[in-house]
Design an enzyme around this catalytic site. Structure first.
Site, short mmCIF file in Angstrom:
data_model
loop_
_atom_site.label_atom_id
_atom_site.label_comp_id
_atom_site.label_asym_id
_atom_site.label_seq_id
_atom_site.Cartn_x
_atom_site.Cartn_y
_atom_site.Cartn_z
N HIS A 1 0.86 -1.19 0.00
CA HIS A 1 0.00 0.00 0.00
C HIS A 1 0.90 1.24 0.00
O HIS A 1 2.11 1.14 0.20
CB HIS A 1 -0.94 0.02 1.22
CG HIS A 1 -0.25 0.06 2.55
ND1 HIS A 1 -0.22 -1.00 3.41
CD2 HIS A 1 0.45 1.05 3.16
CE1 HIS A 1 0.45 -0.67 4.50
NE2 HIS A 1 0.88 0.57 4.36
P1 TYD Z 1 -2.33 -4.07 7.26
O1 TYD Z 1 -2.49 -2.67 6.74
O2 TYD Z 1 -2.76 -5.17 6.36
O3 TYD Z 1 -0.83 -4.33 7.75
P2 TYD Z 1 0.54 -4.29 6.89
O4 TYD Z 1 0.49 -3.05 6.06
O5 TYD Z 1 1.62 -4.27 7.90
O6 TYD Z 1 0.61 -5.52 6.07
O7 TYD Z 1 -3.09 -4.15 8.65
C1 TYD Z 1 -3.55 -5.36 9.19
C2 TYD Z 1 -4.83 -5.08 9.97
O8 TYD Z 1 -4.53 -4.28 11.11
C3 TYD Z 1 -5.86 -4.33 9.15
O9 TYD Z 1 -7.13 -4.84 9.51
C4 TYD Z 1 -5.74 -2.90 9.65
C5 TYD Z 1 -5.31 -3.09 11.10
N1 TYD Z 1 -4.49 -2.02 11.67
C6 TYD Z 1 -5.00 -1.27 12.71
O10 TYD Z 1 -6.16 -1.42 13.14
N2 TYD Z 1 -4.20 -0.30 13.26
C7 TYD Z 1 -2.92 -0.10 12.83
O11 TYD Z 1 -2.22 0.78 13.38
C8 TYD Z 1 -2.42 -0.89 11.74
C9 TYD Z 1 -1.03 -0.68 11.21
C10 TYD Z 1 -3.22 -1.84 11.19
#
Ligand code: TYD
Length: 136
Positions: A52
């Protein structure tokens, strides 16, 4: 935003016979005010995270233990960083696509971010990302 603006920040490392200590202090070591910390752990070697971009959020990524690779992409150029030192932080400016992969077993990856979690700040589709950055 250009991937050229991403950089490794060398954090203080205070070391003696008792071991080492590193730190991040407000207004001293990272170029933004930290509003959130989160950390990744238990990531399988075959998994990748991220995939992302953020519209506004900036962050610093630190491999507190273990190591991982990060590729950053600004829509026209890419840079890959390998993180494996707890006294090195990768500064990731906004508007860069990022993917984190090749996590070594036992890796703990700390992220210090400039914003609280807000889904509206995410661009999770690569084609939408390239459209947004080329339109800017
Ligand atoms: P995601 O964006 O997929 O993590 P990464 O970019 O590290 O692969 O996030 C995983 C899940 O956690 C998603 O449901 C969003 C949630 N999340 C939060 O609620 N708060 C946060 O600070 C972060 C980073 C993720």
């Amino acid at each position: 935003m250009s991937v050229a603006l991403a950089r490794i920040i060398e954090l203080p490392r205070l070391e003696d016979e008792r071991g080492a200590l590193s730190l991040i202090e407000a207004e001293a070591h990272v170029p933004f005010e930290i509003r959130r910390l989160y950390w990744l752990y238990g990531v399988p070697a075959s998994a990748s995270r991220g995939a992302h971009a953020h519209r506004e959020l900036e962050q610093v990524v630190i491999a507190l233990a273990g190591g991982l690779s990060i590729v950053l992409d600004d829509g026209s150029a890419r840079r890959t960083f390998e993180l494996s030192r707890p006294d090195h932080g990768l500064y990731v400016p906004p508007r860069l696509w990022r993917e984190l992969y090749a996590f070594l077993p036992g890796t703990v990856c700390l992220v210090a971010a400039s914003e609280v979690y807000r889904e509206a700040d995410y661009i999770r589709d690569y084609a939408a990302f390239t459209r947004e950055v080329t339109a800017a």
